[in-house]
Design an enzyme around this catalytic site. Structure first.
Site, PDB file in Angstrom:
ATOM      1  N   ALA A  65      61.213  74.195  31.362  1.00 58.22           N
ATOM      2  CA  ALA A  65      61.200  73.198  32.436  1.00 58.22           C
ATOM      3  C   ALA A  65      61.698  73.901  33.692  1.00 58.22           C
ATOM      4  O   ALA A  65      62.419  74.895  33.604  1.00 58.22           O
ATOM      5  CB  ALA A  65      62.114  72.043  32.069  1.00 58.22           C
ATOM      6  N   GLY A 111      61.167  74.232  27.430  1.00 53.71           N
ATOM      7  CA  GLY A 111      60.007  73.342  27.467  1.00 53.71           C
ATOM      8  C   GLY A 111      58.709  74.046  27.108  1.00 53.71           C
ATOM      9  O   GLY A 111      57.752  73.398  26.671  1.00 53.71           O
ATOM     10  N   GLU A 114      58.653  74.102  23.424  1.00 52.35           N
ATOM     11  CA  GLU A 114      58.397  72.711  23.018  1.00 52.35           C
ATOM     12  C   GLU A 114      56.940  72.314  23.227  1.00 52.35           C
ATOM     13  O   GLU A 114      56.351  71.594  22.424  1.00 52.35           O
ATOM     14  CB  GLU A 114      59.334  71.774  23.793  1.00 52.35           C
ATOM     15  CG  GLU A 114      60.792  71.963  23.374  1.00 52.35           C
ATOM     16  CD  GLU A 114      61.761  71.233  24.283  1.00 52.35           C
ATOM     17  OE1 GLU A 114      61.803  71.565  25.492  1.00 52.35           O
ATOM     18  OE2 GLU A 114      62.476  70.341  23.805  1.00 52.35           O
ATOM     19  N   GLU A 134      68.407  76.394  25.977  1.00 56.06           N
ATOM     20  CA  GLU A 134      69.066  75.352  26.782  1.00 56.06           C
ATOM     21  C   GLU A 134      70.584  75.428  26.743  1.00 56.06           C
ATOM     22  O   GLU A 134      71.253  75.059  27.708  1.00 56.06           O
ATOM     23  CB  GLU A 134      68.605  73.953  26.331  1.00 56.06           C
ATOM     24  CG  GLU A 134      67.182  73.597  26.737  1.00 56.06           C
ATOM     25  CD  GLU A 134      66.112  74.082  25.770  1.00 56.06           C
ATOM     26  OE1 GLU A 134      66.424  74.860  24.852  1.00 56.06           O
ATOM     27  OE2 GLU A 134      64.949  73.682  25.951  1.00 56.06           O
TER      28      GLU A 134
HETATM   29  N1  COA Z   1      62.553  77.331  35.984  1.00 51.09           N
HETATM   30  C1  COA Z   1      62.367  77.684  37.263  1.00 51.09           C
HETATM   31  N2  COA Z   1      62.029  78.931  37.650  1.00 51.09           N
HETATM   32  C2  COA Z   1      61.868  79.845  36.693  1.00 51.09           C
HETATM   33  C3  COA Z   1      62.041  79.555  35.326  1.00 51.09           C
HETATM   34  C4  COA Z   1      62.400  78.228  34.989  1.00 51.09           C
HETATM   35  N3  COA Z   1      62.554  77.835  33.720  1.00 51.09           N
HETATM   36  N4  COA Z   1      61.818  80.675  34.619  1.00 51.09           N
HETATM   37  C5  COA Z   1      61.519  81.643  35.504  1.00 51.09           C
HETATM   38  N5  COA Z   1      61.546  81.140  36.757  1.00 51.09           N
HETATM   39  C6  COA Z   1      61.271  81.849  38.018  1.00 51.09           C
HETATM   40  C7  COA Z   1      62.420  82.738  38.440  1.00 51.09           C
HETATM   41  O1  COA Z   1      63.408  81.995  39.106  1.00 51.09           O
HETATM   42  C8  COA Z   1      61.725  83.725  39.326  1.00 51.09           C
HETATM   43  O2  COA Z   1      61.469  83.112  40.576  1.00 51.09           O
HETATM   44  P1  COA Z   1      61.716  83.925  41.966  1.00 51.09           P
HETATM   45  O3  COA Z   1      60.786  85.102  41.870  1.00 51.09           O
HETATM   46  O4  COA Z   1      61.335  82.939  43.019  1.00 51.09           O
HETATM   47  O5  COA Z   1      63.147  84.321  41.951  1.00 51.09           O
HETATM   48  C9  COA Z   1      60.372  83.905  38.638  1.00 51.09           C
HETATM   49  O6  COA Z   1      60.189  82.752  37.830  1.00 51.09           O
HETATM   50  C10 COA Z   1      60.298  85.136  37.758  1.00 51.09           C
HETATM   51  O7  COA Z   1      61.359  85.065  36.805  1.00 51.09           O
HETATM   52  P2  COA Z   1      62.445  86.209  36.596  1.00 51.09           P
HETATM   53  O8  COA Z   1      63.679  85.584  36.026  1.00 51.09           O
HETATM   54  O9  COA Z   1      62.606  87.000  37.847  1.00 51.09           O
HETATM   55  O10 COA Z   1      61.718  87.129  35.503  1.00 51.09           O
HETATM   56  P3  COA Z   1      62.399  88.074  34.434  1.00 51.09           P
HETATM   57  O11 COA Z   1      61.312  88.886  33.854  1.00 51.09           O
HETATM   58  O12 COA Z   1      63.562  88.799  35.050  1.00 51.09           O
HETATM   59  O13 COA Z   1      62.993  87.098  33.291  1.00 51.09           O
HETATM   60  C11 COA Z   1      62.964  85.216  31.785  1.00 51.09           C
HETATM   61  C12 COA Z   1      62.137  86.321  32.511  1.00 51.09           C
HETATM   62  C13 COA Z   1      61.947  84.308  31.110  1.00 51.09           C
HETATM   63  C14 COA Z   1      63.874  85.871  30.745  1.00 51.09           C
HETATM   64  C15 COA Z   1      63.788  84.441  32.806  1.00 51.09           C
HETATM   65  O14 COA Z   1      62.959  84.033  33.853  1.00 51.09           O
HETATM   66  C16 COA Z   1      64.475  83.218  32.245  1.00 51.09           C
HETATM   67  O15 COA Z   1      65.461  83.339  31.553  1.00 51.09           O
HETATM   68  N6  COA Z   1      63.972  82.003  32.590  1.00 51.09           N
HETATM   69  C17 COA Z   1      64.570  80.763  32.217  1.00 51.09           C
HETATM   70  C18 COA Z   1      64.333  80.458  30.772  1.00 51.09           C
HETATM   71  C19 COA Z   1      65.022  79.167  30.380  1.00 51.09           C
HETATM   72  O16 COA Z   1      66.212  79.057  30.367  1.00 51.09           O
HETATM   73  N7  COA Z   1      64.202  78.185  30.040  1.00 51.09           N
HETATM   74  C20 COA Z   1      64.682  76.926  29.577  1.00 51.09           C
HETATM   75  C21 COA Z   1      64.714  75.926  30.661  1.00 51.09           C
HETATM   76  S1  COA Z   1      65.209  74.359  30.034  1.00 51.09           S
END
Ligand code: COA
Length: 259
Positions: A65, A111, A114, A134
């Site tokens: 999400a 999400g 999910e 989460e």
């Molecule tokens: N919500 C909003 N933005 C998200 C996102 C999320 N769940 N997941 C990734 N993004 C965005 C990042 O903020 C970043 O945006 P920016 O370039 O404007 O800063 C872009 O997507 C790229 O992500 P980034 O984190 O730079 O890539 P990465 O390769 O370093 O890491 C992940 C990849 C997937 C490990 C990392 O993005 C992450 O941990 N995301 C969240 C996962 C999460 O907790 N999901 C559950 C949500 S309930």
């Protein structure tokens, strides 16, 4: 037609691609709204026989999400977000009378995991990673993850993944029973389409009844056996059952009409 999705209907298969690659296809309000509309289209358009759900780019299916939308929410807002998403999208996918397959092409987190689990089954690319992180955010899954992950991989593994927030790679996800096939990324969509074509050759009403019966089993509903008996019986009143059994006995290929 959609701002956050790409849709492509060919040979009866609708490929729905979540298209926010710069945000790793995170599910914001717009994506949820549009996924709900796309699923309505799937329900209502008779030309759509099977559905593939995937993410744009080579990195993510859906990274969760959209966390940036969480900051403004209080308890009631969080509950409303989860309820709306579950009703509008996740339940609609799970209960869809037409097969919905997730082609998981990268991160499927929160999400995203999910969403993949709401689909009827999943195939994944070698770079796919699944997880429910989460707890890192002080949250729990809200789009059905506590229920569907437990159904799919069992209580112990589900507890560990959701308590630690650890990710499972594609091979581990296959071992867990979360995905059915793992392929090189370049072959993922082709394999998904191939499976869809195979299913399209079967009797559609029977396929729909498989979906309904298996969903009941997965939910542990006590009516599952009784409804299987009822649905098995109902299949005997279809033209396709006459065609399928007749074709077998006449040693020819059945041609099903969905009637
Ligand atoms: N919500 C909003 N933005 C998200 C996102 C999320 N769940 N997941 C990734 N993004 C965005 C990042 O903020 C970043 O945006 P920016 O370039 O404007 O800063 C872009 O997507 C790229 O992500 P980034 O984190 O730079 O890539 P990465 O390769 O370093 O890491 C992940 C990849 C997937 C490990 C990392 O993005 C992450 O941990 N995301 C969240 C996962 C999460 O907790 N999901 C559950 C949500 S309930």
């Amino acid at each position: 037609m959609y701002n956050t999705l790409l849709t492509d209907l060919q040979e009866g298969t609708m490929v729905i691609t979540i298209n926010r690659p710069d945000k790793l296809n995170a599910l914001n309000k717009d994506v949820i709204e549009e996924l709900g509309k796309a699923m309505d289209e799937v329900y209502n358009n008779a030309e759509i026989k099977t559905v593939i759900l995937t993410g744009a780019g080579e990195k993510a299916f859906v990274a969760g999400a959209d966390i940036s939308e969480f900051t403004a929410l209080d308890a009631a807002g969080g509950e409303a977000l989860a309820r709306k998403g579950q009703e509008l999208v996740f339940d609609k996918i799970e209960n869809c009378p037409k097969p919905v397959i997730a082609a998981v092409n990268g991160f499927a987190l929160g999400g995203g995991c999910e969403l993949a689990m709401a689909c009827h089954f999943r195939i994944a690319s070698e770079n796919a990673k699944f997880g429910q992180p989460e707890v890192n955010l002080g949250l729990i899954p809200g789009y059905g993850g506590t229920q569907r992950l437990t159904q799919l991989i069992g209580k112990g593994k589900a507890m560990e993944l959701m308590m630690t927030g650890d990710m499972a790679g594609a091979a581990e996800a296959k071992e867990l029973g979360l995905v059915n096939h793992v392929l090189p990324l370049a072959e993922l969509l082709g394999k998904a389409k191939e499976i869809c074509q195979k299913i399209q050759g079967k009797a559609p009403i029977a396929v729909t009844n498989v979906i309904y019966c298996v969903n009941e089993a997965a939910r542990g509903e006590s009516s599952g056996f009784a409804n299987e008996i009822r649905r098995f019986g109902a299949c005997f009143s279809t033209e396709d059952m006459r065609e399928g059994t007749g074709a077998f006995l006449e040693k020819r290929k059945a041609i099903f009409k969905g009637k």
